[in-house]
Motif scaffolding. Structure first.
Motif, mmCIF file in Angstrom:
data_model
loop_
_atom_site.group_PDB
_atom_site.id
_atom_site.type_symbol
_atom_site.label_atom_id
_atom_site.label_comp_id
_atom_site.label_asym_id
_atom_site.label_seq_id
_atom_site.Cartn_x
_atom_site.Cartn_y
_atom_site.Cartn_z
ATOM 1 N N LEU A 64 0.686 -1.114 0.031
ATOM 2 C CA LEU A 64 -0.083 -0.070 0.011
ATOM 3 C C LEU A 64 0.780 1.211 -0.129
ATOM 4 O O LEU A 64 1.668 1.037 0.853
ATOM 5 C CB LEU A 64 -0.848 0.062 1.066
ATOM 6 N N GLN A 102 -6.154 -4.238 4.903
ATOM 7 C CA GLN A 102 -6.024 -3.063 4.148
ATOM 8 C C GLN A 102 -7.431 -2.215 4.262
ATOM 9 O O GLN A 102 -7.243 -0.898 4.195
ATOM 10 C CB GLN A 102 -5.902 -3.434 2.663
ATOM 11 N N THR A 123 -2.990 0.336 -3.769
ATOM 12 C CA THR A 123 -2.629 -0.910 -3.520
ATOM 13 C C THR A 123 -2.355 -1.721 -4.787
ATOM 14 O O THR A 123 -2.657 -1.672 -5.703
ATOM 15 C CB THR A 123 -3.437 -1.566 -2.518
#
Length: 250
Positions: free
Chosen positions: A22, A213, A240
């Motif tokens: 990320l 995430q 991401t």
């Protein structure tokens, strides 16, 4: 951004099975800091309204509506927007854009006509450096610049460029370091396994899982966008993907 560079970025992968990278990147942070430090109304208003600052500058200087700005015009104004931060002269700009010295100087003159408080701020930083021997970031970190009072013109001009850029670039450096400290604490507080693994200029790179995430994205955005309060909003772009090259905005 070369083919070799892209292959190097692709080599950065998560160190956990089925993990993700990320990347969180501050958008145009140095220009936003300049808008805050200079207090220029046009710059500040453009960022507050979420407008494309390079397109806004092109519209002002070329005298055309923003919707009619051509890609090459926007590109030229992007070079000027960032060049001003680094004390770029008309000679440097003429080489950057492949135009005559006179045309480059005219662009710079028009830029300061449209953003007059930027000129005042930059001149003020040079004056402070000559008077006090240093300039400082928004958070008070000093950069001493003895070169600015050198009798040698070339060295003195280098000092003047440092006096112009150090408060802006230094504030950006302070900002991302503050964000890193706060994000690290938040990862521990929320008992996440995600890790902050890399910092490059205005970008933080994390290793995360597909489950985490969804917690990490809003957490990182909130902390990074609130690390320093400016007169203009901070914006963070988050992407991401399976490696540092193949990233998708979220």
């Amino acid at each position: 951004k070369t083919e070799l560079g892209r292959s190097i970025r692709k080599a950065f992968i998560p160190g956990i099975p089925d993990g993700l990278l990320l990347a969180a990147d501050y958008s145009q942070i140095e220009l936003r800091i300049m808008a805050h430090l200079s207090g220029d109304e046009q710059l500040t208003d453009a960022f507050r309204r979420g407008r494309d600052i390079h397109r806004v500058t092109a519209s002002l200087i070329y005298g055309v509506p923003e919707a009619e700005v051509q890609p090459e015009q926007r590109s030229a104004m992007k070079a000027i927007n960032y060049g001003i931060l680094y004390g770029m002269t008309s000679h440097g700009l003429s080489k950057e854009l492949g135009m005559s010295f006179e045309e480059a100087q005219a662009f710079i003159d028009q830029y300061f006509e449209r953003y007059p408080k930027v000129r005042g701020y930059l001149d003020g930083q040079i004056a402070q450096a000559k008077r006090d021997g240093y300039v400082q970031t928004l958070l008070g970190r000093r950069r001493y610049i003895p070169e600015v009072n050198s009798p040698d013109m070339v060295i003195r001009q280098v000092g003047e460029r440092m006096a112009v850029n150090a408060p802006i670039q230094g504030t950006a450096a302070d900002l991302i370091k503050r964000a890193m400290v706060q994000v690290a604490a938040a990862l521990t507080q929320h008992e996440l396994t995600s890790r902050m693994v890399l910092q490059v200029h205005d970008e933080l790179v994390f290793e995360t899982t597909r489950e985490e995430q969804h917690t990490l994205i809003p957490l990182v955005r909130r902390i990074m966008e609130g690390a320093i309060v400016l007169d203009v909003p901070l914006e963070v772009t988050i992407k991401t993907g399976p490696n540092w090259l193949d990233l998708t905005p979220v």
